[in-house]
Design a protein around this motif. Structure first.
Motif, PDB file in Angstrom:
ATOM      1  N   SER A 186      91.185  91.395  30.776  1.00  0.00           N
ATOM      2  CA  SER A 186      90.840  92.607  31.520  1.00  0.00           C
ATOM      3  C   SER A 186      91.973  93.036  32.446  1.00  0.00           C
ATOM      4  O   SER A 186      92.091  94.200  32.796  1.00  0.00           O
ATOM      5  N   LYS A 195      87.494  88.870  36.038  1.00  0.00           N
ATOM      6  CA  LYS A 195      86.829  87.586  36.235  1.00  0.00           C
ATOM      7  C   LYS A 195      87.871  86.486  36.364  1.00  0.00           C
ATOM      8  O   LYS A 195      87.735  85.577  37.160  1.00  0.00           O
ATOM      9  N   ASP A 196      88.920  86.587  35.576  1.00  0.00           N
ATOM     10  CA  ASP A 196      89.959  85.556  35.588  1.00  0.00           C
ATOM     11  C   ASP A 196      91.250  86.151  35.041  1.00  0.00           C
ATOM     12  O   ASP A 196      91.275  87.302  34.613  1.00  0.00           O
ATOM     13  N   GLY A 259      91.209  91.831  24.354  1.00  0.00           N
ATOM     14  CA  GLY A 259      89.880  92.417  24.257  1.00  0.00           C
ATOM     15  C   GLY A 259      89.947  93.937  24.261  1.00  0.00           C
ATOM     16  O   GLY A 259      90.986  94.513  23.909  1.00  0.00           O
TER      17      GLY A 259
HETATM   18  P1  DGT Z   1      86.879  89.476  32.441  1.00  0.00           P
HETATM   19  O1  DGT Z   1      85.409  89.313  32.521  1.00  0.00           O
HETATM   20  O2  DGT Z   1      87.376  90.363  33.524  1.00  0.00           O
HETATM   21  O3  DGT Z   1      87.637  88.202  32.377  1.00  0.00           O
HETATM   22  O4  DGT Z   1      87.133  90.276  31.068  1.00  0.00           O
HETATM   23  P2  DGT Z   1      88.002  89.826  29.807  1.00  0.00           P
HETATM   24  O5  DGT Z   1      87.930  90.948  28.840  1.00  0.00           O
HETATM   25  O6  DGT Z   1      89.331  89.372  30.233  1.00  0.00           O
HETATM   26  O7  DGT Z   1      87.140  88.646  29.203  1.00  0.00           O
HETATM   27  P3  DGT Z   1      87.484  87.102  28.975  1.00  0.00           P
HETATM   28  O8  DGT Z   1      88.436  86.568  29.967  1.00  0.00           O
HETATM   29  O9  DGT Z   1      86.140  86.424  28.880  1.00  0.00           O
HETATM   30  O10 DGT Z   1      88.121  87.037  27.537  1.00  0.00           O
HETATM   31  C1  DGT Z   1      89.379  87.628  27.241  1.00  0.00           C
HETATM   32  C2  DGT Z   1      89.307  88.292  25.898  1.00  0.00           C
HETATM   33  O11 DGT Z   1      89.069  87.318  24.873  1.00  0.00           O
HETATM   34  C3  DGT Z   1      88.160  89.279  25.749  1.00  0.00           C
HETATM   35  O12 DGT Z   1      88.475  90.552  26.235  1.00  0.00           O
HETATM   36  C4  DGT Z   1      87.942  89.262  24.262  1.00  0.00           C
HETATM   37  C5  DGT Z   1      88.202  87.843  23.899  1.00  0.00           C
HETATM   38  N1  DGT Z   1      86.955  87.043  23.913  1.00  0.00           N
HETATM   39  C6  DGT Z   1      86.460  86.342  24.941  1.00  0.00           C
HETATM   40  N2  DGT Z   1      85.328  85.708  24.611  1.00  0.00           N
HETATM   41  C7  DGT Z   1      85.073  86.024  23.353  1.00  0.00           C
HETATM   42  C8  DGT Z   1      84.043  85.669  22.440  1.00  0.00           C
HETATM   43  O13 DGT Z   1      83.126  84.939  22.727  1.00  0.00           O
HETATM   44  N3  DGT Z   1      84.137  86.195  21.190  1.00  0.00           N
HETATM   45  C9  DGT Z   1      85.153  87.018  20.837  1.00  0.00           C
HETATM   46  N4  DGT Z   1      85.181  87.484  19.612  1.00  0.00           N
HETATM   47  N5  DGT Z   1      86.127  87.371  21.680  1.00  0.00           N
HETATM   48  C10 DGT Z   1      86.105  86.884  22.917  1.00  0.00           C
END
Ligand code: DGT
Ligand code: CA
Length: 572
Positions: A186, A195-196, A259
């Protein structure tokens, strides 16, 4: 389908088995298998295709069969059966440190605990004591665990996370062993909170990089560590994940970990229709298992017939369709901005003189910079009265010959509770650009607040509504206002709205800024600088604007000086 996904399901399986009091050996087997998958340097589907699953550490016939089942069907039937035995909120209980699956299950059966909220309420009222062997002390520990869980879920502001990511990246690079390093997640998408921090690295010495990373002085705690991946908690509280990947898979990994999840689901569906499988390890031909792409993101998108999509747009908010139809926007960049339209000096609550502000703006190569100090009603910020404002305009005009950067005389004029302005029209008309803002009476009703702002926008001397919703991320909710009506009025009256780039504001937000631009309201990307270093925050504002699909043509301060002034003062 990824190693990651299967690992998560295995951890869940282990917890649910534990909740049922199953054999410790089965529970451990799933935990071990999950760890193997998390740190495996190869796509598990490729391992399965070679028939080599049982050669993986900790993966016996039983687990191999579950992996095969998941790869073939996208589900694990046994896991679904286990889930069905327990309430939907059960798994969230297991996120509380100090509460094991067995106790959690007993709490559900004996006290109907099916959510963290309910658990907290029962602990606070002490009603839970005596249930499932819980004593006073256990109760306190659970409450502590809940506090920690809440803190861990708190999101960090983009500005803070970016600064930490920059420091950590620099420290890592300085210690050597790294070929490429990119921020993903993100943070790369420039979400207003994260979140991280997700870091991706290529290196010929993964072990060295992992060792360096976990030993950084700013690391407070190591959360997990494997041969190519580690998670740590930074001293400032937020978690950082680092993964070392192969150069030929770097683009695929970057695409995957950037993502958003929803965006990636769409891309994977497109791949699947073409007989391809996308994972963090690359793009593979489903039939032959051969890798067809992976080194760059461009390559990955090309396999599904799409151009590269800027990370800020990857939210499944129409970008896939736009990419497919070759109508992705040309997003605004920092280079498009010709000046800053919101800055303070020590005439009100800024921490630098007029001269130093102008010199800093000139050093940045800006064509213009505004001086927009507060008006009298914001007494706490040392707001200016009419006489002081006139004196400041005179000071600005006197200073101008010493600078190439044009100094715009402005004001961040208070919108009073009834929608009138803090300065009379005679004073406002002497300014080059007028900003208007709400700084008081945040609790007015929606109708009152909307009418107040609409009235202010209808004043012919007002140009830009700044920090239009008043939010402060993590500390103050936006005031209640009908933004649709405000934006419609801005459009009708030929006014602009601001994306305030101050890290605690980012106001308008991405969603609202997109709406403004769609309605044809010009957007100013401004820093609201109080300290000179805050001029750099413009990058955060650019991030919001890009997430809002905004192009340079829609940005007020991308206009050349003449056209800006002609827009601001049509009446003069
Ligand atoms: P956040 O909540 O601010 O950390 O948002 P992101 O988008 O950075 O989410 P994060 O750190 O959980 O995961 C980074 C990226 O990895 C996410 O945008 C897409 C991918 N990803 C994470 N978890 C999963 C999953 O369970 N399945 C799939 N297909 N992709 C995932
Ligand atoms: Ca993340």
């Amino acid at each position: 389908m990824t190693n990651f996904d299967v690992a998560r399901l295995f951890y869940e399986m282990a917890s649910l088995l534990e909740a049922r009091n199953e054999s410790v050996f089965r529970i451990r087997a799933y935990q071990r298998g999950a760890q193997t998958l998390e740190t495996l340097g190869e796509d598990v589907a490729a391992v399965a295709a070679r028939g080599a699953l049982t050669t993986l550490p900790g993966v016996g016939r039983d687990l191999a069969a579950r992996i095969e089942e998941y790869l073939a069907t996208g589900r694990i039937a046994q896991l679904e059966a286990l889930r069905a035995e327990l309430p939907a909120g059960f798994l969230s209980l297991l996120e509380i440190r100090g509460l094991g699956p067995r106790t959690a299950r007993a709490l559900w059966e004996q006290a109907g605990v099916d959510s963290i909220e309910r658990l907290e309420a029962l602990c606070r009222s002490r009603q839970i004591i005596g249930v499932a062997g819980i004593r006073d002390k256990t109760c306190d520990n659970i409450l502590k665990g809940i506090e920690r869980w809440k803190a861990g879920r708190a999101r960090t502001r983009l500005g803070t996370a970016r600064a930490i990511a920059a420091q950590v990246s620099e420290a890592l690079r300085a210690r050597g062993g790294i070929d490429r390093l990119e921020v993903a997640g993100s943070l790369r998408r420039m979400r207003d909170t994260v979140k991280d921090i997700d870091l991706l690295v290529t290196s010929t010495e993964p072990a060295r990089v992992i060792g360096t990373f976990t030993a950084l002085p700013s690391v407070a705690e190591i959360l997990a560590q494997g041969p190519t991946k580690a998670s740590v908690r930074h001293q400032d509280g937020l978690a950082i994940d680092l993964r070392v990947v192969e150069p030929e898979a770097f683009g695929a990994a970057l695409q995957y970990f950037t993502g958003s999840k929803d965006h990636n689901v769409r891309v994977r569906e497109m791949a699947s229709r073409r007989g391809l499988r996308i994972s963090e390890y690359g793009v593979f031909d489903e039939r032959t298992g051969a890798r067809v792409a992976g080194a760059t993101e461009e390559e990955v998108y090309a396999t599904v017939g799409l151009p590269w999509i800027p990370p800020e747009l990857r939210e499944n908010q129409g970008e896939i369709e736009a990419a497919r139809e070759s109508r992705l926007p040309t997003l605004v960049t920092a280079a498009d901005l010709r000046g800053d339209l919101h800055a303070h000096t020590d005439w009100s609550d800024g921490h630098h003189s007029l001269e130093r502000l102008i010199a800093a703006a000139e050093a940045r190569g800006y064509e213009y910079v505004i001086v927009s100090d507060h008006s009298r009603s914001t007494a706490i910020a040392g707001g200016l009265g009419v006489d002081e404002l006139r004196a400041q305009v005179a000071a600005i005009r006197a200073l101008q010959p010493r600078f190439r950067t044009r100094i715009l005389a402005g004001s961040e004029c208070d919108i009073l509770a009834d929608g009138t302005l803090d300065f009379p029209d005679e004073a406002l008309r002497e300014l080059d650009v007028v900003l208007a803002a709400v700084h008081s009476r945040f609790k007015q009703s929606r109708a009152e607040m909307t009418a107040r702002i609409v009235r202010a926008l209808s004043n012919p001397w007002v140009n830009v509504l700044v920090h239009p919703t008043g939010r402060r991320i993590g500390s103050r909710e936006p005031y209640d206002v009908d933004l649709e009506t405000v934006l419609a009025t801005a459009r009708e009256q030929g006014k602009a709205v601001e994306i305030n780039a101050s890290p605690e504001r980012l106001d308008l937000s991405d969603v609202h800024a997109r709406r403004a631009a769609t309605l044809g309201v010009p957007v100013a990307i401004s820093t609201d600088t109080h300290y000179l270093s805050e001029l750099d925050n413009v990058d955060l504002g650019i991030g919001v604007a890009r997430r809002a699909w905004i192009e340079a043509g829609q940005v007020l301060n991308a206009r050349p000086l003449d056209s800006l002034l002609a827009w601001a003062r049509p009446a003069r």
